[in-house]
Design an enzyme around this catalytic site. Structure first.
Site, PDB file in Angstrom:
ATOM      1  N   HIS A 109      -5.724   9.573   0.273  1.00  0.00           N
ATOM      2  CA  HIS A 109      -5.513   8.784   1.497  1.00  0.00           C
ATOM      3  C   HIS A 109      -6.217   9.389   2.707  1.00  0.00           C
ATOM      4  O   HIS A 109      -5.682   9.428   3.813  1.00  0.00           O
ATOM      5  CB  HIS A 109      -4.006   8.610   1.776  1.00  0.00           C
ATOM      6  CG  HIS A 109      -3.706   7.363   2.547  1.00  0.00           C
ATOM      7  ND1 HIS A 109      -3.637   7.328   3.921  1.00  0.00           N
ATOM      8  CD2 HIS A 109      -3.481   6.093   2.149  1.00  0.00           C
ATOM      9  CE1 HIS A 109      -3.362   6.100   4.325  1.00  0.00           C
ATOM     10  NE2 HIS A 109      -3.267   5.327   3.263  1.00  0.00           N
ATOM     11  N   ASP A 120       0.820  -1.217   0.000  1.00  0.00           N
ATOM     12  CA  ASP A 120       0.000   0.000   0.000  1.00  0.00           C
ATOM     13  C   ASP A 120       0.851   1.264   0.000  1.00  0.00           C
ATOM     14  O   ASP A 120       2.006   1.269   0.450  1.00  0.00           O
ATOM     15  CB  ASP A 120      -0.851   0.058   1.276  1.00  0.00           C
ATOM     16  CG  ASP A 120      -1.977  -0.957   1.278  1.00  0.00           C
ATOM     17  OD1 ASP A 120      -1.962  -1.867   0.438  1.00  0.00           O
ATOM     18  OD2 ASP A 120      -2.859  -0.833   2.153  1.00  0.00           O
ATOM     19  N   HIS A 168       3.626  -2.254   3.222  1.00  0.00           N
ATOM     20  CA  HIS A 168       3.670  -0.886   2.673  1.00  0.00           C
ATOM     21  C   HIS A 168       4.998  -0.645   1.963  1.00  0.00           C
ATOM     22  O   HIS A 168       6.046  -0.599   2.631  1.00  0.00           O
ATOM     23  CB  HIS A 168       3.496   0.133   3.812  1.00  0.00           C
ATOM     24  CG  HIS A 168       2.153   0.043   4.480  1.00  0.00           C
ATOM     25  ND1 HIS A 168       1.876  -0.908   5.439  1.00  0.00           N
ATOM     26  CD2 HIS A 168       1.019   0.758   4.294  1.00  0.00           C
ATOM     27  CE1 HIS A 168       0.609  -0.751   5.833  1.00  0.00           C
ATOM     28  NE2 HIS A 168       0.063   0.247   5.153  1.00  0.00           N
TER      29      HIS A 168
END
Ligand code: NI
Length: 296
Positions: free
Chosen positions: A158, A103, A249
């Site tokens: 986000h 991500d 991530h």
């Protein structure tokens, strides 16, 4: 030494003076070789003249270090039915299949480094990208797509979507989808809400209007807290089971540092990596599975 060739390529593309060299395939050339090419004035301006290929004898192919382990997953279909479900945190599959997801990218240094690690092991991952970052680093997204990875929508800015009204949620999905389309000519297959926060009603709205199932996760190493790369690796290795979706991530260098040990450990345990949409397409009907087991 460890600097990725693709990063070198990107920096060339950003330099208009070297644009032609880039198109002629000098991406892998060393800085010294490029300097000498640039200084050369022997390139003909006659368009019918054969393009002379300067020698590149100073360039050495980087040594490939590390794992000989390769992902064995074959060519699985990735088309899943809309009726498969609105939300997944794991998928019921028969076989040792898992999906690893990254991500908050694309990141100009960490994502290319991760792509090298994945390519070496023949692993296809799923990247939940932020639209705003895609606009900043479209070349990184293009490389990700060109190397066979799947793209998911992680919103444009986000924000915590569960606090937003429907119009804002639609805008977040649409702007990220448009950024991915502009950069790489593909459409995201699924979505993951930032912070995992999305109301059931919003999940249905996004599923109806964008065809995205909401993808959560079954394995969370809390890598964003930066616990150290060996902790990230051991948390993922101890928690992953078949049908699992691993959250990580590529924004964080520590997470990428953890990947060689993590990926090799998972391969050694017999897991086969597929993308999220491939995993969903493998979904088995648990009732049908049970009846097959009974009749055997
Ligand atoms: Ni995120």
């Amino acid at each position: 030494m460890d600097k990725s060739l693709h990063e070198t390529g990107e920096s060339l593309i950003q330099n208009p003076g070297l644009g032609q060299l880039t198109r002629r395939g000098f991406i892998a050339a060393s800085a010294a070789t490029l300097a000498s090419c640039k200084a050369s004035s022997t390139i003909s301006t006659d368009p019918t003249a054969a393009v002379k290929t300067p020698s590149n004898k100073d360039y050495r192919t980087p040594s490939v270090q590390g794992s000989a382990l390769r992902n064995q997953a074959g060519n699985h279909p990735s088309n899943f039915s809309k009726s498969a479900g609105v939300t997944f945190s794991r998928v019921q599959v028969s076989g040792n299949y898992i999906a690893i997801t990254f991500d908050d990218g694309p990141h100009p240094r960490n994502t290319p480094r991760l792509l090298d690690m994945l390519a070496k092991r023949n692993i296809k991952a799923t990247f939940y990208v932020i639209g705003r970052s895609v606009d900043l680093h479209p070349g990184v997204l293009r490389r990700t797509v060109a190397e066979g990875h799947e793209i998911g929508n992680h919103s444009h800015t986000h924000r915590l979507l569960s606090k937003l009204g429907d119009t804002e949620v639609r805008k977040e999905m649409q702007r990220c989808q448009d950024a991915v389309g502009r950069a790489a000519g593909v459409r995201p297959r699924t979505m993951r809400p930032p912070y995992g926060g999305l109301l059931q009603r919003q999940r249905k709205l996004i599923h109806d209007e964008f065809d995205y199932p909401t993808i959560l996760w079954s394995v969370d190493p809390l890598d964003w807290k930066r616990p150290g790369s060996s902790v990230v690796a051991s948390r993922i290795l101890s928690a992953t089971t078949a049908g699992g979706i691993v959250l990580a991530h590529d924004l964080h260098s520590q997470t990428v540092d953890a990947m060689p040990a993590t990926l090799d450990g998972l391969l050694r345990r017999g897991f086969k990596f597929v993308t999220v949409s491939q995993l969903i397409a493998m979904k088995t009907d648990t009732a049908a599975q049970a009846s097959v087991t009974r009749t055997q």
